[in-house]
Design an enzyme around this catalytic site. Sequence first.
Site, mmCIF file in Angstrom:
data_model
loop_
_atom_site.group_PDB
_atom_site.id
_atom_site.type_symbol
_atom_site.label_atom_id
_atom_site.label_comp_id
_atom_site.label_asym_id
_atom_site.label_seq_id
_atom_site.Cartn_x
_atom_site.Cartn_y
_atom_site.Cartn_z
ATOM 1 N N HIS A 33 -12.509 -28.263 -24.976
ATOM 2 C CA HIS A 33 -13.973 -28.177 -25.011
ATOM 3 C C HIS A 33 -14.568 -29.321 -24.211
ATOM 4 C CE1 HIS A 33 -18.015 -27.572 -26.581
ATOM 5 N NE2 HIS A 33 -18.059 -28.872 -26.802
ATOM 6 N N ALA A 79 -3.346 -7.416 -2.695
ATOM 7 C CA ALA A 79 -2.422 -8.327 -2.019
ATOM 8 C C ALA A 79 -1.487 -9.015 -3.007
ATOM 9 C CB ALA A 79 -3.205 -9.359 -1.208
ATOM 10 N N ASP A 102 0.805 -1.220 0.000
ATOM 11 C CA ASP A 102 0.000 0.000 0.000
ATOM 12 C C ASP A 102 0.841 1.274 0.000
ATOM 13 O OD1 ASP A 102 -2.065 -1.778 0.078
ATOM 14 O OD2 ASP A 102 -2.824 -1.180 2.040
#
Length: 161
Positions: free
Chosen positions: A139, A15, A7
Amino acid sequence: GIYAIGDCVGNPMLAHKASHEGLVAVENCLGREARMDYKVVPGVIFTHPEVASVGLTEQEAREKYGDVLIGTFPFSANGKALGMGEREGFVKVIAEPKYREIVGVHIIGPHATDMITEAVVAMKSEATVDEIAESIHPHPTLSEPIHEAALDAIGLALHKP
């Protein structure tokens, strides 16, 4: 000789960004040269449906590159999403026009926070929208809309409704 992470470095305050900044800081403390690549920090929101993005928005890409390649694909046309009862959302792939390098990917839908990693790796590797379009996606999976959005960006969509 001063290193900082998290920060106190600034936005985005995430984070996973701070953890990676820590790895980069340690490498530099050990005398190795490492750099933080802030343009490939994914943002994730754990809502329903999930939201994830990396890179530029369509508006930012247009401001930077002008006419960009845009491809989208809805989860409502994806077999696995339908089987899960998760019809909401879409994938958007944004590429710059000169080299067709991917500059942004945005996903709203089931497991978007997991799927964004493909886009992060593609962007970190400077992959083009053509390379994603030429890559085989299994797929039925939730990753198919990334492939379909890349195909749509170059005018080759296979299953877009």
